[in-house]
Every structure is written in C-alpha cells, then in structure tokens.
Enzyme design. Sequence first.
Site, mmCIF file in Angstrom:
data_model
loop_
_atom_site.group_PDB
_atom_site.id
_atom_site.type_symbol
_atom_site.label_atom_id
_atom_site.label_comp_id
_atom_site.label_asym_id
_atom_site.label_seq_id
_atom_site.Cartn_x
_atom_site.Cartn_y
_atom_site.Cartn_z
ATOM 1 N N LYS A 24 0.823 -1.197 0.000
ATOM 2 C CA LYS A 24 0.000 0.000 0.000
ATOM 3 C C LYS A 24 0.869 1.264 0.000
ATOM 4 O O LYS A 24 0.616 2.205 -0.754
ATOM 5 C CB LYS A 24 -0.899 -0.018 1.240
ATOM 6 C CG LYS A 24 -1.936 1.040 1.229
ATOM 7 C CD LYS A 24 -3.041 0.738 2.215
ATOM 8 C CE LYS A 24 -4.196 1.663 2.000
ATOM 9 N NZ LYS A 24 -4.854 1.476 0.715
ATOM 10 N N ARG A 93 -2.821 3.189 8.705
ATOM 11 C CA ARG A 93 -3.142 1.852 8.155
ATOM 12 C C ARG A 93 -1.910 0.980 8.097
ATOM 13 O O ARG A 93 -0.825 1.457 7.766
ATOM 14 C CB ARG A 93 -3.629 1.974 6.705
ATOM 15 C CG ARG A 93 -4.905 2.695 6.517
ATOM 16 C CD ARG A 93 -5.120 2.890 5.009
ATOM 17 N NE ARG A 93 -6.027 4.004 4.773
ATOM 18 C CZ ARG A 93 -7.327 3.884 4.562
ATOM 19 N NH1 ARG A 93 -7.870 2.694 4.538
ATOM 20 N NH2 ARG A 93 -8.076 4.940 4.367
ATOM 21 N N GLY A 102 -6.945 -10.170 5.825
ATOM 22 C CA GLY A 102 -7.494 -10.590 7.123
ATOM 23 C C GLY A 102 -6.966 -9.786 8.287
ATOM 24 O O GLY A 102 -7.592 -9.705 9.342
ATOM 25 N N MET A 104 -5.620 -6.447 8.134
ATOM 26 C CA MET A 104 -5.474 -5.014 7.931
ATOM 27 C C MET A 104 -6.218 -4.226 9.007
ATOM 28 O O MET A 104 -7.446 -4.280 9.058
ATOM 29 C CB MET A 104 -6.049 -4.622 6.566
ATOM 30 C CG MET A 104 -5.186 -5.075 5.424
ATOM 31 S SD MET A 104 -3.634 -4.191 5.453
ATOM 32 C CE MET A 104 -2.832 -4.953 4.064
ATOM 33 N N ARG A 339 -5.922 0.298 -8.392
ATOM 34 C CA ARG A 339 -5.373 -1.043 -8.637
ATOM 35 C C ARG A 339 -5.879 -1.519 -9.997
ATOM 36 O O ARG A 339 -6.830 -0.928 -10.540
ATOM 37 C CB ARG A 339 -5.777 -2.018 -7.541
ATOM 38 C CG ARG A 339 -7.270 -2.107 -7.406
ATOM 39 C CD ARG A 339 -7.693 -2.975 -6.251
ATOM 40 N NE ARG A 339 -9.117 -2.778 -6.057
ATOM 41 C CZ ARG A 339 -9.760 -3.039 -4.954
ATOM 42 N NH1 ARG A 339 -9.117 -3.485 -3.902
ATOM 43 N NH2 ARG A 339 -11.054 -2.862 -4.869
ATOM 44 N N HIS A 455 -18.189 -40.337 -19.040
ATOM 45 C CA HIS A 455 -18.582 -40.407 -20.452
ATOM 46 C C HIS A 455 -19.409 -39.191 -20.835
ATOM 47 O O HIS A 455 -19.143 -38.520 -21.838
ATOM 48 C CB HIS A 455 -19.370 -41.699 -20.698
ATOM 49 C CG HIS A 455 -19.932 -41.800 -22.079
ATOM 50 N ND1 HIS A 455 -21.217 -41.399 -22.373
ATOM 51 C CD2 HIS A 455 -19.373 -42.190 -23.243
ATOM 52 C CE1 HIS A 455 -21.428 -41.567 -23.661
ATOM 53 N NE2 HIS A 455 -20.320 -42.053 -24.217
ATOM 54 N N SER A 813 0.602 -38.974 -31.981
ATOM 55 C CA SER A 813 -0.305 -38.125 -31.213
ATOM 56 C C SER A 813 -0.433 -38.726 -29.821
ATOM 57 O O SER A 813 -0.792 -39.901 -29.680
ATOM 58 C CB SER A 813 -1.666 -38.065 -31.905
ATOM 59 O OG SER A 813 -2.537 -37.246 -31.160
ATOM 60 N N CYS A 881 -3.758 -35.319 -28.263
ATOM 61 C CA CYS A 881 -5.203 -35.249 -28.490
ATOM 62 C C CYS A 881 -6.004 -35.666 -27.272
ATOM 63 O O CYS A 881 -7.218 -35.776 -27.324
ATOM 64 C CB CYS A 881 -5.608 -36.054 -29.721
ATOM 65 S SG CYS A 881 -5.251 -37.808 -29.555
ATOM 66 N N TYR A 901 1.599 -29.663 -32.461
ATOM 67 C CA TYR A 901 0.222 -29.178 -32.328
ATOM 68 C C TYR A 901 -0.435 -29.715 -31.072
ATOM 69 O O TYR A 901 0.040 -30.692 -30.477
ATOM 70 C CB TYR A 901 -0.611 -29.565 -33.559
ATOM 71 C CG TYR A 901 -0.900 -31.048 -33.686
ATOM 72 C CD1 TYR A 901 -2.029 -31.610 -33.092
ATOM 73 C CD2 TYR A 901 -0.046 -31.888 -34.392
ATOM 74 C CE1 TYR A 901 -2.293 -32.970 -33.198
ATOM 75 C CE2 TYR A 901 -0.308 -33.242 -34.506
ATOM 76 C CZ TYR A 901 -1.429 -33.776 -33.900
ATOM 77 O OH TYR A 901 -1.690 -35.119 -33.994
#
Length: 930
Positions: A24, A93, A102, A104, A339, A455, A813, A881, A901
Amino acid sequence: MSGKKYIYAFEEGDGKNKMLLGGKGANLCEMTQIGLNVPPGFTITTEACLAYLEKNQLPEGLMDEIRNSMQALEKKTGKGFGSGENPLLVSVRSGSAMSMPGMMDTILNLGLNELSLPGLIRQTGNERFAYDAYRRFIQLFGKIALGISDEHFDERMAAIKRKYGAPLDVDLTAAHLKALAEEFLAIVERHSGKPFPQDPYEQLEISVGAVFRSWSGKRAVDYRKQFRITKDQADGTAVNVCTMVFGNMGNDSGTGVGFTRNPGTGENLIYGEYLTNAQGEDVVAGIRTPKPIAEMADEMPDIYNQLMELHNRLESHYHEVQDFEFTIEKGTLYCLQTRNGKMNARAMVRTSVEMFHEGLISKERALLRTEPAMLEQLLVPQLSPDFHGKSLAQGLPASPGAASGKIVFDADSAEIRGRAGEKIILVREETKPEDIHGFFQAQGILTSRGGKTSHAAVVARGMGKPCVSGCEQIVINDKLRSAQIGETTLHEGDIITIDGGTGHVYAGEVPTVEAEFSGEMSTLLAWADEVARLKVLANADTPEAAAKARGFGAMGIGLCRTERMFNGTDRLPIVQEMILAETPEQRQAALDRLLPIQRSDFKGIFKAMKGLPVTVRLLDPPMHEFLPTAAQLELEIAHLHQLRDTIKGLEELPDTLKLLNPKLYQQYSDGLLKLMGGLHTFKESHLEEDVISKKETILKKVRALAEVNPMLGHRGVRLGITYPEIYTMQIQAILEAAALCAKEGVEIYPEIMVPQVATVEELKRIHSYVQRIHKVVELTHGINVKFKFGSMLEVVRACVRAGRMAETAEFFSFGTNDLTQAVFSFSREDAENKFLPAYNETGILQDNPFEVLDIKGVGQLMKMGVERGRQTNPDLKVGICGEHGGHPGSIHFCHHIGLSYVSCSGPRVPIARLAAAQAKLLEGEYQDPS
Ligand code: PEP
Ligand code: MG
C-alpha cells in the site's frame, strides 16, 4: 538518533520497494510521484516495525521523525494537527509487502479530540457527522490501539438505540451520538486505566506501536501460515499515515469509485458512481443511492474534467484498466487508491485490442493480459446476468454453457422428441456410448453420477453442449419416469435449466444470453496465431462438429473418433450384426453395409476441413461397448419369460372358463374373443418366437466378450489385428472418401491413426493393410491419394519404443487420457468417483491428472517419446489429443517439449490458441516443474 531513516514521504518513497514500504505504501508513493492528487502522507517502514518487535518499543528517533513528518504535512495541507480551527486528521493503516486482507487494521480520523472536534463541525457544518466520526475513532482506537473488546462499545450503542427508540444507527441524532461518544470515552478510561489520550501525538504513537504489534498477532501469524507467506515475501508491516479528506464538506464535495473503462463491456468510458456531499460510509450504509459518473459532467463539470485527467494519467502510467477510489473535498479531486481492474472476459478482450490500437500496450501485452480459460465465458451461452434465482441442486460443472429444456430420461425418447423440434435435457444416472444419439438431439445433459471426465462430460464437451454431472441430490426413478430432488418431484416433460459452468440445476426456463465471437476476439486470436508456434487442432467426429470447430479457428482435426459414428441409430444395429456374426462372410456382409456410411461420414468431414489436415483414428473401444450389458440383457430376458408365462395363462382362460362355468363363458364370449385377438397381435409384434433366443445369443456373446479389465483388454490395434476386416473397411472408407474429394477438386490432407499401439510390429501390420488398400483405391479411382500414417502414443511401451515407431509412423499423437490412466494405474472413472477428491483435499495430488497434465510423470514419458521419435525422424510431427490439449498450463508444457500441435474439443480451440501464443511469449521464463 540512530541515524537510520524510518519514514518516507509519499513524494520520496520508492514505488517499487514493497519490502520496505509495504504494498500500500509503495502504491501511494508511486501514485503521488506520477502526479496524481493523493492526500499527502508518509510511510513508516517495515524496518521500523522489525526494530519495534525486537525491543518492544519504538526504535530510537522514530518519534522525532514522526513529528517532523507531521509538521511537513501541516505545511502541505495548511491544517494543524489537533487544531481547533482547521484540524488535520489522519488515517493510520497497516500494509505489508504481501496483501493480507485478514489482518489489515485501520484507524480513521486520528487527531480528533475535544479541541479539534468543534473545528470539524465548523468545517463540515455537520454536527452529526463530526460526533459520529469521533465515536467511531474512539472505538477503533480503543480496540486496535488499546485492545478493548468491541462488545463493550456495541453494548452501549445498543442501549442508546433502545433508549431513544432508534432502530438503525442512522436514526441516531447528533445529540445521541454526542452522548455515545462520552460513554465511549468512559469505557476507554475504565478499561485502560487512563483517560482517552487527548494529545494527538500520543494517539499517533500508541497507534503506530499497535499496528506494528499486529504483525505478530495470532490473526496475522495464522494467515501467513495458511497462505505460506515467507519472510522473503513479507517481513514486518509498514504503517501509512495519510491526511483525511472529507467528501461531506458541502455540495462541492463528494465521494465515489470508478473504473477507467467499463468492466462489463470494455467500452472506453469512465465508469462508476459517486455521491455529492457524502463520505464513503454513506455508500456502504446504503442510505443514499449513488449516481452514475456520467451525470457528473453536468453536475460538477470541473470535477468531471479532473476525473478525465485522472483517467488519462492512470492508464498512461499503469498501461492497464484501473479501478480507483476518489474523494472530492471542496472542489479538489483526490485519488485515494488505484489497482488493476478486474473485468469479465468480454471486457478483457475488447480492452486488449483497443488499448493496443491506442498505443497504450504492445501486442505481446494484449495477448498476455487475459487468462485463456476466461474465454470460455464467451464461447457458450450463459445464464442471463439479471437472473438471481435459487438452484434446485448442484452437481459438477462438467461442460460449460447454460441450456433449458424438457426432461427426458432415455436416449431414444431424447432422439424422437429432439427431432420433433422440442428442446430437451437428457437426464440419466450416467450415460453410456449407446446413448450418443440422445446427445445429438439434447440441449444439455444432466447425470446423477460420474465425474468431470465421465462419459457424459467428455462427450458433451466434445460436442460443445452443457453438462452437469455427478448431481447426487437427484434420485432418478426410471420406472416412474420421474426424478426426486429433496421435496421436489420432476416428471418427464418438466422444464429445467442447467448451468454447466457452475453445476447448478434450476426449475423452469431461465433466460440465457448467447455466446458471442466478437470482432475483437477474432482480432486477438489472429494475433495469437501469428505468435504461436503450436498449431491448434480440434477433436471432432462429425461434419457439423468439424464445421463448428473451424468457426472457432481450428487448424484441422487432430482426432476423429470413428466409434462415435458407430453409435448412430442407423449404424448400431449393423455394428451389432457385425459383432454377432458367426462366420467371416456374415461379418463381411455387415461391414459392406457400413462401408458407404463411413465413407460418406469421412467425405463430409474432409469437406468441412478442406485445406486442413484431418486425422482419423481407427476403431478403438472394445466390441462389448456396442452391445447392451449382461445385466441389462438378463433383466430383459427374465421379463420376456414372465410375459410369455402371463400370456400363456391368459390364453388358457376361455377353455378353463368354458369348463368351469359355461353360462358365464357364453355371457363373455365376445369380450374373450376380442382379448384373444389382442393377445395374438401383441405376441406377433412383441413376442415373436425367436425374440428370447435372439437375446440369449447376444447375452452369450456379451459374456464371451467380457473382460476382467476392458481398459487393458481387447481393443484398439489389438482388434485391428484379430479382426482385420474391420480396420480394412475403415481404411478403405477413409481412402475412398479422400479419392472422391480429390476428384471433386477438394484440397484434403487425410491422416490415418492407429490407437493403443504398444509394439512396432503392430504398427507395421496395420501399415501393410494401408499400403495394400491404398494401391487398390488409387487404381480403381485413377487418382493419386496423398495421406499420412501415424500412431497414437497412449501406451507406456510405445513412448519407450518411440524411436522404432518413428520408422513406420509419420506422426505421433499423445493420447494422454489413456497414458494418464496407464501411468497412475488407476482408471479415470474409479479415481474421480472414489478417491481422487480425497487425494486432492489431503494434498497427495495437487490437481486432477485427467484435467491438468501430470508433467512429472506422464510429461516425462511424452518428452522421451518426442526425443526418441525425432532421433529417428527429425521432421516427425507430434501432437496431443487427450483432454489436456485444451488446458492452458498443459499447453505451455507441450510447447516446451517441442510438440507440433495440440488438439482439443471445438469450444476450447480459442482458449488453446491464446494459451499457445502465451506459451511462446513466456518460453524464456518457463520452469519445467519436473
Ligand atoms: C486418449 O487416450 O487420450 C485419447 C485421446 O483417446 P480416448 O480418450 O478416445 O481413449
Ligand atoms: Mg485413448
């Protein structure tokens, strides 16, 4: 003085040094230094925090530095710390190098006391606001700096509300809040043993120490453990002291939040909302409805211009869409925080293309800033964003997209009703290959069992249809043709909606929005193709799927599973005939009928992919997958026997009656005659003589084909060798289709691929069939047919023997679905249904290896396969594949080991194209996890 510098003003701190200034603090420094109007302030370093924690006191000289810095702030702002005239209030801060939401702690309005309070009232003209700020400050200070539990304050708050009959905080008046502040001061004194500090420097000193201590508090220590934050990543917290600015100082003040571009559409127009004369809390409390920023152009034109200026500065510095918070105090705009904006896929794609054209980002950046998996949102229909209804049940998000339709419980009805134009959802306990015709007609599939690679899931994904699998809350009763979900009963024909992206199931029809392949998406993906080295092909089994995949930018078909064609309703009986054949002649007769069907399938696919390679895989699954299961047949046979016995009993009824009661027989003879006629017709059509024996023959065959482990059984090339006529028919169909296309002048690149190969001899055997048939086809058709012959690498031995395989195969493949099962020695279905969730939960496996390629195991075999294959043939084409071909992280690995590929289901093609480009762009940074 120790001489060490512990404080950096926002003008001087190094915006990149998060370790010293915290995330920050560094951000505030960077924002200040690029000319954004940030409220002035300074950051106390993490080194000061570590020094404090070591000795349990502020390091020597820090308080002096704080005083100097506060005096500088007073000068910059023209305000006085603790002043009764024009009070300077600050926020305090924490902020470490890693974001730790959690822990801050924030203290606002520090500097308020009996003297400065009237000053704030005068400035804001709002007594209620000032007392509210004061009581909040006392409570926060009491809690964070002095460790007094919230409940003491909350109890007094509740008592005052009761006393004055005020249901909500906002119903309390200035007088009530004043009384409350006094009670809070008393609480602090009672619990800390000292009066609430009126000296603002004392307030600050105590607060800074408390924020430092919070670094080693239980909450923060647990958080770091949980998220494995190490000292190298964040050590100690910085403290940011920042001037408070107020948006409630009149109608020239206000507060708001904005995005530099619309996060829903990507449109280059400042987007957000604001409130005049208000503080951020008012927006959160929902007391007033904020207005869209567009209205500011009329209401506060000067501020609107400042906002446009802010927009330009933010984007030209960060080169990214920003999400920012602002406050306007008396006509001056302050940016409190910024941000990178989180956007949906549509906005990411549009802004990538537009920001490149505006010169804000490079093409590389445009390609890298979008997570490829996000594109899925744009490629399938989604539930309308306006819909917020409750779901009936939730299963696994197995194939993305949303669809509505009438429930149908079996594939045959799905096919009939679908063909008749009805929208239907196929609902089954689980699906089997023989249900495939139902898939074609369904809008979506819902199963109560099975994982994300069951399936149903795999086939639905391949077809780009939504699927929710493993929805265990649904209990299907096939007999009653209904499904129970808790209290709700759904009947066949009832409409449901499934969302395959989240796994939710809804009652009724939920509106959906269509997928859109925008112009920007095409542009971005065209850039991706220019950059990528990997080609992206699709797994597609029909001409329709091929055309669809081409629309997604597929550069060919990497896997056409021919068994899917065998399951079509017009083919399955012929396939079954072939399997049940008792002589080679009978088998050949069935194959002769399949040949033209397959040929026309291939022709259709080649045409849909003209100019691009199409890899057709010869039959893979074991034969029994095309027959009903033994259990199913046994049940049917038992039913038929029962039916036959019942009918026999009924047939004897007239004679029995005639014998026992001739009068009654006379009376009902007409009816009985009709009944007999009906029974006869029923028998003719449903129970003809050989129906039971036919089923018994099939059962015998099913039992004969049964295997202990079908995955490792009589399938793939093993079938091709033992039943050469099946592969021969397929090879002939492929090459003839190619010859016919070539004659028609269609440019085609067919490839024949053999599954489950383990030894080079298997491959050679099939190759010899191919060569023989090729010659015949060329001769009969009088045309040259070019093709490639290759092997799947999905058996461990094939990867090891890849060097020899490459003597015969022109391409490989990787079938990583089977290879993963082989490497882990567990089956996909069993793993996902039984133990994989526990493995993932307990960290034995980080991911599901059927979704994310197991680089350390399967990946190493692939590497070996590529290396050995290319030693024999340096130009060997190698692809993948299996399902992993569409997974972005796995694609990076495929690029890394030099594949040519990847091939994946059609709708994943755009994701793979972007991932392939990112793999190329990031190749220098790639770290092989093995
Ligand atoms: C594989 O095993 O990865 C493959 C593509 O084949 P299938 O999924 O059809 O077994
Ligand atoms: Mg396989």
